[in-house]
Design an enzyme around this catalytic site. Structure first.
Site, mmCIF file in Angstrom:
data_model
loop_
_atom_site.group_PDB
_atom_site.id
_atom_site.type_symbol
_atom_site.label_atom_id
_atom_site.label_comp_id
_atom_site.label_asym_id
_atom_site.label_seq_id
_atom_site.Cartn_x
_atom_site.Cartn_y
_atom_site.Cartn_z
ATOM 1 C CB ALA A 232 1.636 -7.852 -3.181
ATOM 2 N N PRO A 233 2.209 -5.168 -1.317
ATOM 3 C CG PRO A 233 3.678 -3.980 0.072
ATOM 4 C CD PRO A 233 3.032 -3.939 -1.283
ATOM 5 N N GLY A 234 0.256 -5.073 0.681
ATOM 6 C CA GLY A 234 -0.912 -5.210 1.547
ATOM 7 C C GLY A 234 -1.386 -3.974 2.294
ATOM 8 N N GLY A 235 -0.917 -2.802 1.876
ATOM 9 C CA GLY A 235 -1.333 -1.569 2.568
ATOM 10 C C GLY A 235 -2.839 -1.331 2.506
ATOM 11 C CG ASP A 271 -4.731 -11.613 -14.720
ATOM 12 O OD1 ASP A 271 -4.757 -10.473 -14.194
ATOM 13 O OD2 ASP A 271 -4.780 -11.791 -15.948
ATOM 14 C CE LYS A 316 1.816 5.684 -13.498
ATOM 15 N NZ LYS A 316 2.061 7.094 -13.677
#
Ligand SMILES: C[S@@+](CC[C@H](N)C(=O)[O-])C[C@H]1O[C@@H](n2cnc3c(N)ncnc32)[C@H](O)[C@@H]1O
Length: 368
Positions: A232-235, A271, A316
């Site tokens: 989400a949101p879906g890029g 999840d 990250k």
């Protein structure tokens, strides 16, 4: 003055130059040092924190033809660009920068086929970008006039000139296909509104940077299936759906209506660490922000168990010891895939990455 340079690779290089995001000079310096040692160069690295570029100067001149073959910008994780350099011109006079640059180019005894003027990616250096645009054509004419440039000539290297400030120019050269795909290693990708989030550009860049054309053609085709963990949101989902793949988007958060409107997407609220597909898919992509070792273990598990053929994922990184964190993830993946056969593992700090890097993993037997 030497005679007109010949149409062959007679150039002698003095070292390597790499561009990066400001703040990542330390990582590039360490990688550049290792890379240089690995190809038998002796010399020293020089950089300044925040300068967004790092140089390696060899103790002895090196034949450009030997160096350039091995100088693929993809090799270093944290570099956006990697080039052999052959001259540095200091004290450029403001009223005529072309003459000293043309002279240094001619003295190098090499003719070039393409010209690119670049700056490091810092606020200070980017003030030169207007000058670079205005200066390209007049400089090219001057280089043509003295016989050091023949536009588009086959077999000749590209000339890249880096301006870190108004009075300094680093003259670099690259064989076609060895330098970054975009000037300064900065892709100019356009974000379409229906693509939902700016993250979409990261996956678009990763697809071009981390995959070969053959791999792209084989794996990003209509009819194949993909899973997007943390979608989400879906890029990222949009990048895959847009290429005709059917995507299962796993996220408890809402997907953008424009992405669902492609009718290629099934949204599963679950999840991402425990959800698994019922049958194998071509792609698993993962943009969940988590501990890097946790993501590395997850992607290695998907590949080792054959749930996907290939994966692109974000890691990250911590603010400190970034290279150590990457190596920890590499070791973890290597261990998990020890029984699975040889694999491709590529990492890159993309232009659209900030404190993260992007990885690609696939078994060699499974992937083109
Ligand atoms: C950086 S955003 C992803 C952005 C997305 N790639 C895009 O292009 O729009 C991270 C997403 O991961 C999701 N996420 C984090 N932990 C998750 C988990 N354990 N399972 C599923 N989704 C998770 C968050 O809800 C968030 O939407």
């Amino acid at each position: 003055m030497p005679a007109t340079p010949p149409n062959r690779l007679g150039l002698t290089a003095s070292g390597l130059l790499a561009l990066c995001r400001a703040g990542f000079e330390k990582e590039v310096a360490a990688e550049l040092d290792d890379f240089a040692a690995g190809i038998g160069l002796t010399g020293f690295v020089r950089t300044r924190p925040g300068s967004a570029f790092v140089t390696f100067e060899t103790h002895e001149p090196v034949a450009f033809a030997d160096l350039a073959e091995r100088c693929d910008w993809r090799t270093l994780i944290f570099a956006r660009q990697l080039l052999p350099w052959f001259a540095r011109v200091d004290d450029l006079p403001e009223r005529d920068r072309a003459t000293p640059i043309a002279t240094a180019t001619r003295n190098a005894g090499q003719r070039f086929a393409q010209l690119m003027l670049e700056t490091p990616d810092t606020d200070e250096a980017k003030q030169q970008s207007g000058f670079c645009r205005r200066f390209t054509v007049p400089l090219q004419h001057e280089l043509e006039r003295i016989g050091a440039f023949r536009e588009g000539a086959k077999g000749l290297p590209e000339l890249h000139i880096l301006f870190p400030d108004t009075s300094t120019a680093w003259l670099c050269a690259a064989l076609p296909g060895q330098a970054a795909l975009w000037p300064m290693g900065i892709p100019r990708l356009r974000m379409l509104r229906e693509a939902a989030s700016r993250s979409t550009l990261k996956l678009a860049e990763a697809i071009f940077t981390l995959l070969s054309e053959t791999e792209r053609n084989a794996s990003l085709r209509a009819g194949l299936r993909a899973v997007d963990l943390g979608a989400a949101p879906g890029g990222w989902t949009w990048q895959l759906a847009h290429r005709g793949l059917r995507v299962t988007a796993v996220d408890n958060g809402p997907m953008a209506p424009s992405v669902m409107a492609t009718e290629m997407v099934e949204h599963v609220r679950a999840d991402g660490f425990t959800w698994r597909p019922q049958r194998p898919v071509e792609w698993m992509v993962c943009d969940m922000v988590e501990q890097p070792t946790r993501i590395a273990a997850l992607v290695a598990d998907w590949i080792a168990t054959g749930r996907c053929r290939r994966t692109i994922f974000n890691l990250k990184l911590p603010m400190k010891k970034r290279l150590e964190a990457v190596e920890q993830c590499r070791a973890l993946i290597t261990k998990r895939l020890a029984q699975a056969g040889p694999f491709e593992l590529r990492f890159k700090h993309l232009y659209h990455d900030r404190e993260e890097i992007t990885g690609y993993l696939a078994l060699r037997a499974a992937a083109v």
